[in-house]
Design a protein around this motif. Structure first.
Motif, mmCIF file in Angstrom:
data_model
loop_
_atom_site.group_PDB
_atom_site.id
_atom_site.type_symbol
_atom_site.label_atom_id
_atom_site.label_comp_id
_atom_site.label_asym_id
_atom_site.label_seq_id
_atom_site.Cartn_x
_atom_site.Cartn_y
_atom_site.Cartn_z
ATOM 1 N N GLY A 10 -87.461 23.359 -53.909
ATOM 2 C CA GLY A 10 -86.602 23.731 -52.787
ATOM 3 C C GLY A 10 -87.340 23.655 -51.475
ATOM 4 N N ARG A 11 -86.626 23.963 -50.404
ATOM 5 C CA ARG A 11 -87.205 23.994 -49.061
ATOM 6 C C ARG A 11 -86.879 25.347 -48.452
ATOM 7 N N THR A 12 -87.751 25.801 -47.558
ATOM 8 C CA THR A 12 -87.450 27.066 -46.880
ATOM 9 C C THR A 12 -86.655 26.816 -45.600
ATOM 10 N N LEU B 7 -83.002 17.940 -45.198
ATOM 11 C CA LEU B 7 -82.466 17.174 -46.327
ATOM 12 C C LEU B 7 -83.201 15.858 -46.366
ATOM 13 N N LYS B 8 -83.407 15.326 -47.548
ATOM 14 C CA LYS B 8 -83.919 13.955 -47.595
ATOM 15 C C LYS B 8 -82.786 13.068 -48.085
ATOM 16 N N ILE B 9 -82.366 12.174 -47.217
ATOM 17 C CA ILE B 9 -81.274 11.260 -47.553
ATOM 18 C C ILE B 9 -81.880 9.867 -47.662
ATOM 19 N N LYS C 282 -93.039 23.969 -45.753
ATOM 20 C CA LYS C 282 -91.638 24.372 -46.017
ATOM 21 C C LYS C 282 -91.192 23.983 -47.431
ATOM 22 N N ASP C 283 -92.094 23.448 -48.221
ATOM 23 C CA ASP C 283 -91.767 23.101 -49.607
ATOM 24 C C ASP C 283 -92.038 24.303 -50.515
ATOM 25 N N VAL C 284 -91.120 24.548 -51.451
ATOM 26 C CA VAL C 284 -91.249 25.710 -52.333
ATOM 27 C C VAL C 284 -91.842 25.300 -53.687
ATOM 28 N N GLY D 210 -91.836 9.705 -56.178
ATOM 29 C CA GLY D 210 -91.958 10.896 -55.328
ATOM 30 C C GLY D 210 -91.237 10.700 -54.019
ATOM 31 N N ALA D 211 -91.639 11.459 -53.019
ATOM 32 C CA ALA D 211 -91.102 11.413 -51.652
ATOM 33 C C ALA D 211 -89.802 12.186 -51.477
ATOM 34 N N GLU D 212 -89.209 12.643 -52.571
ATOM 35 C CA GLU D 212 -87.992 13.449 -52.447
ATOM 36 C C GLU D 212 -87.846 14.330 -53.688
ATOM 37 N N MET D 213 -86.972 15.307 -53.587
ATOM 38 C CA MET D 213 -86.803 16.239 -54.698
ATOM 39 C C MET D 213 -86.065 15.579 -55.863
ATOM 40 N N TYR E 44 -94.404 9.481 -63.494
ATOM 41 C CA TYR E 44 -95.311 10.514 -62.969
ATOM 42 C C TYR E 44 -95.017 10.833 -61.507
ATOM 43 N N ASN E 45 -95.160 12.106 -61.212
ATOM 44 C CA ASN E 45 -94.800 12.632 -59.897
ATOM 45 C C ASN E 45 -95.905 12.422 -58.851
ATOM 46 N N ILE E 46 -95.498 11.985 -57.662
ATOM 47 C CA ILE E 46 -96.429 11.815 -56.531
ATOM 48 C C ILE E 46 -95.945 12.709 -55.393
ATOM 49 N N TYR E 47 -96.819 13.570 -54.893
ATOM 50 C CA TYR E 47 -96.425 14.441 -53.793
ATOM 51 C C TYR E 47 -97.312 14.211 -52.571
ATOM 52 N N GLY E 48 -96.717 14.342 -51.425
ATOM 53 C CA GLY E 48 -97.512 14.260 -50.201
ATOM 54 C C GLY E 48 -96.615 14.366 -48.996
ATOM 55 N N LEU E 49 -97.205 14.472 -47.825
ATOM 56 C CA LEU E 49 -96.438 14.526 -46.591
ATOM 57 C C LEU E 49 -97.251 13.923 -45.449
ATOM 58 N N THR E 50 -96.523 13.339 -44.517
ATOM 59 C CA THR E 50 -97.140 12.609 -43.414
ATOM 60 C C THR E 50 -98.172 13.440 -42.669
ATOM 61 N N GLU E 51 -97.804 14.676 -42.335
ATOM 62 C CA GLU E 51 -98.654 15.499 -41.479
ATOM 63 C C GLU E 51 -100.037 15.702 -42.094
ATOM 64 N N THR F 212 -92.307 -0.325 -54.135
ATOM 65 C CA THR F 212 -91.018 -0.429 -53.425
ATOM 66 C C THR F 212 -90.926 0.532 -52.247
ATOM 67 N N HIS F 213 -92.007 1.267 -51.959
ATOM 68 C CA HIS F 213 -91.983 2.130 -50.771
ATOM 69 C C HIS F 213 -92.081 1.272 -49.516
ATOM 70 N N GLY F 214 -91.423 1.735 -48.460
ATOM 71 C CA GLY F 214 -91.428 0.985 -47.209
ATOM 72 C C GLY F 214 -92.823 0.906 -46.592
ATOM 73 N N LEU G 39 -94.067 2.774 -40.578
ATOM 74 C CA LEU G 39 -94.509 4.099 -40.120
ATOM 75 C C LEU G 39 -94.468 5.121 -41.252
ATOM 76 N N PHE G 40 -93.582 4.928 -42.214
ATOM 77 C CA PHE G 40 -93.545 5.774 -43.421
ATOM 78 C C PHE G 40 -94.876 5.611 -44.146
ATOM 79 N N THR G 41 -95.393 6.722 -44.678
ATOM 80 C CA THR G 41 -96.714 6.662 -45.324
ATOM 81 C C THR G 41 -96.673 6.101 -46.741
ATOM 82 N N GLY G 42 -95.472 6.055 -47.341
ATOM 83 C CA GLY G 42 -95.361 5.686 -48.752
ATOM 84 C C GLY G 42 -95.944 4.321 -49.090
HETATM 85 O O1 DLL Z 1 -92.552 11.479 -48.416
HETATM 86 C C1 DLL Z 1 -94.924 11.027 -48.521
HETATM 87 C C2 DLL Z 1 -94.747 10.386 -49.851
HETATM 88 C C3 DLL Z 1 -94.516 9.033 -49.941
HETATM 89 C C4 DLL Z 1 -94.829 11.136 -51.021
HETATM 90 C C5 DLL Z 1 -94.378 8.425 -51.172
HETATM 91 C C6 DLL Z 1 -94.693 10.535 -52.271
HETATM 92 C C7 DLL Z 1 -94.463 9.166 -52.342
HETATM 93 P P1 DLL Z 1 -92.739 12.528 -45.611
HETATM 94 O O2 DLL Z 1 -91.730 11.458 -45.336
HETATM 95 O O3 DLL Z 1 -93.483 13.121 -44.477
HETATM 96 O O4 DLL Z 1 -93.841 12.033 -46.600
HETATM 97 O O5 DLL Z 1 -91.956 13.683 -46.372
HETATM 98 C C8 DLL Z 1 -92.627 14.791 -46.885
HETATM 99 O O6 DLL Z 1 -90.997 14.960 -48.671
HETATM 100 O O7 DLL Z 1 -92.578 17.889 -47.420
HETATM 101 C C9 DLL Z 1 -91.292 17.164 -49.386
HETATM 102 O O8 DLL Z 1 -90.224 17.931 -48.869
HETATM 103 C C10 DLL Z 1 -90.771 15.797 -49.797
HETATM 104 N N1 DLL Z 1 -91.523 15.271 -50.947
HETATM 105 C C11 DLL Z 1 -92.542 14.394 -50.938
HETATM 106 N N2 DLL Z 1 -92.951 14.149 -52.211
HETATM 107 C C12 DLL Z 1 -92.170 14.897 -53.036
HETATM 108 C C13 DLL Z 1 -92.107 15.089 -54.438
HETATM 109 C C14 DLL Z 1 -93.627 11.514 -47.868
HETATM 110 N N3 DLL Z 1 -92.895 14.446 -55.284
HETATM 111 C C15 DLL Z 1 -91.645 15.686 -47.611
HETATM 112 N N4 DLL Z 1 -91.187 15.966 -54.908
HETATM 113 C C16 DLL Z 1 -92.310 16.835 -48.313
HETATM 114 C C17 DLL Z 1 -90.357 16.632 -54.068
HETATM 115 C C18 DLL Z 1 -91.266 15.612 -52.212
HETATM 116 N N5 DLL Z 1 -90.367 16.470 -52.737
#
Ligand code: DLL
Length: 434
Positions: A324-326, A330-332, A300-302, A210-213, A231-238, A132-134, A137-140
């Motif tokens: 948290g973030r430093t 906000l992620k809306i 900037k992620d804590v 994932g993608a948000e807190m 299960y948690n997925i973490y990542g960021l575009t950069e 269901t991720h877009g 340009l969003f990486t999800g």
């Molecule tokens: O959100 C990449 C992503 C897509 C991750 C799908 C997981 C699933 P950006 O839009 O660049 O990339 O946002 C990155 O989102 O620095 C965090 O602040 C926050 N974030 C991403 N994953 C998590 C998570 C995608 N699992 C920014 N828990 C990051 C908390 C998350 N925050």
């Protein structure tokens, strides 16, 4: 099942050797091909040859989102543009987002790390993954897609929205895996309940989110509603997109894909590198990326890091979930928003005082943002009709700036709280920090 046992269960010694070799290569590549890095290194008097141990990474300058923005659009690429086969951008800004470029080889790495993660969630070619991720340009969307195809699963690339259709498909196709942002997952669960869907109508075995807190309560709620582990997925575009770190069946922290991404935790005031276990800002270096090597990126992620062999057998370091973030990002609804963008939109309006407050709530599991704005005494005495027009106009300006619809409430002059120090611009009632 482990996707790549040789790497995921590698000994500490072997891993460090591999990381050092890759670090030396990536630093050299960045220095020789990206003018930004050449200048930063030269300014600090550092040469790629100065990296003799992994700890020497601390000699290298930190990179920020602003540095990447300054190189917009393609200034951070380390290869000719012809070798970049895909680009993505960070969400949120309609001004200057950060651009991430991938070579074919980078896409292969992205698929590999996501394949490892999906295997951690217990998935294989028998699975039907509803993503269901877009897609865009969003990486999800694409990140999950590449990993799912790599493990040979069947992907349902439904993307975001069309909630009723999502539910219909889950039921008709017998979806076994749902990939969601936690807030969208909860919204989906609620609509499913409204539609009279029963747990026995579903065939779910795992959820990736994932993608948000999020909070542990949100995870519990997701698991309960869908009757499947989440299960948690973490990542960021950069850095790449989803797949930088993922959670194993222990559900106790995320394994950082350390052969490709080198994590450090710093004190965001002093920039000192902190010990394992200490909470601070996550900094990441891409160890293998070709198209766009990134050295010591401040996320900037804590979070904090924890070493030691995990009960799942994997040896890669674990990071705690982000708490948290430093900065004030906000992620809306999955989109990154900075209060400064709201301010920029407000400054375009005459008769508006620069006093505002952003209130974020999550009724029915979907983020809502209200911006309260003070009007000038003159405006406030004007006709209601005019005020409605102004409210609409501000809403449009904000929409243009952040790409999201928000509700603007005009309040009387001098009614918003004044602060003596840093203004409290955001009241986040979603309560994400515990
Ligand atoms: O959100 C990449 C992503 C897509 C991750 C799908 C997981 C699933 P950006 O839009 O660049 O990339 O946002 C990155 O989102 O620095 C965090 O602040 C926050 N974030 C991403 N994953 C998590 C998570 C995608 N699992 C920014 N828990 C990051 C908390 C998350 N925050």
């Amino acid at each position: 099942m482990i996707w790549n046992e040789e790497i995921e269960c590698i000994s500490e010694d072997e891993l460090e050797k591999l990381q050092l070799k890759r670090l030396q290569e990536v630093v050299k590549r960045a220095y020789e091909n990206v003018p930004y890095y050449k200048k930063r290194f030269d300014d600090e008097g550092i040469k790629p040859e100065d990296i003799k141990t992994l700890d020497d990474i601390q000699k290298l300058p930190l990179t920020t989102k602003d540095d990447l923005r300054a190189a917009y659009p393609f200034g951070m690429f380390a290869v000719p543009r012809q070798e970049i086969v895909e680009v993505h951008t960070s969400s949120g800004t309609t001004g200057k987002p950060t651009v991430s470029g991938y070579t074919r080889q980078d896409l292969e790495i992205w698929s590999e790390v996501m394949a490892r993660g999906l295997t951690m969630f217990g998935l294989n070619e028998d699975d039907l993954i509803q993503n269901t991720h877009g897609y865009g340009l969003f990486t999800g969307g694409f990140g999950v897609h590449y990993g799912a195809q790599k493990i040979g699963a069947t992907v349902i690339p439904i993307s975001t929205g069309q909630t009723r259709r999502q539910i219909e498909i889950m039921k008709d196709f017998g979806t076994t895996v749902l990939i969601v942002t936690p807030s969208y997952g909860l919204y989906l669960a609620e609509v499913a309940e409204e539609e009279g869907l029963k747990q026995e109508d579903l065939n779910l075995k795992s959820i990736g989110f994932g993608a948000e807190m999020w909070t542990e309560e949100m995870r519990q709620e997701l698991q309960k509603r869908f009757n499947a582990p989440a299960y948690n997925i973490y990542g960021l575009t950069e850095i790449m997109g989803p797949g930088v770190a993922l959670e194993c069946p222990e559900q106790d922290g995320l394994h950082v894909m350390e052969d490709h991404f080198y994590p450090e935790i710093i004190d965001s005031e002093t920039m000192d590198v902190l010990e394992d276990g200490e909470k601070g800002e996550l900094v990441i270096t891409t160890l293998s990326r070709h198209g766009m090597p990134i050295i010591r990126f401040r996320t900037k992620d804590v979070t904090s890091l924890r070493r030691g062999k995990c009960a799942c057998g994997r040896t890669h370091v674990k990071m705690e979930r982000i708490t948290g973030r430093t900065d004030d990002m906000l992620k809306i609804r999955g989109v990154a928003v900075f209060p400064s963008q709201i301010e920029k939109a407000l400054l375009k309006m005459d008769g508006i005082e620069p006093h505002y407050q952003i209130i974020v709530t999550r009724p029915q599991h979907l983020d809502e943002m209200e911006v309260q704005v003070e009007t000038s005494p003159k405006l406030f005495s004007d006709e209601v009709k005019e005020l409605v027009g102004i409210k609409k106009k501000i809403e449009n300006y904000i929409h243009n700036e952040i790409g999201l619809r928000v509700t603007v409430t005009l309040v009387e002059p001098k009614t918003l709280p004044r602060s003596e120090g840093k203004a409290v611009r955001v009241i986040d009632k979603r309560d994400m920090n515990n």
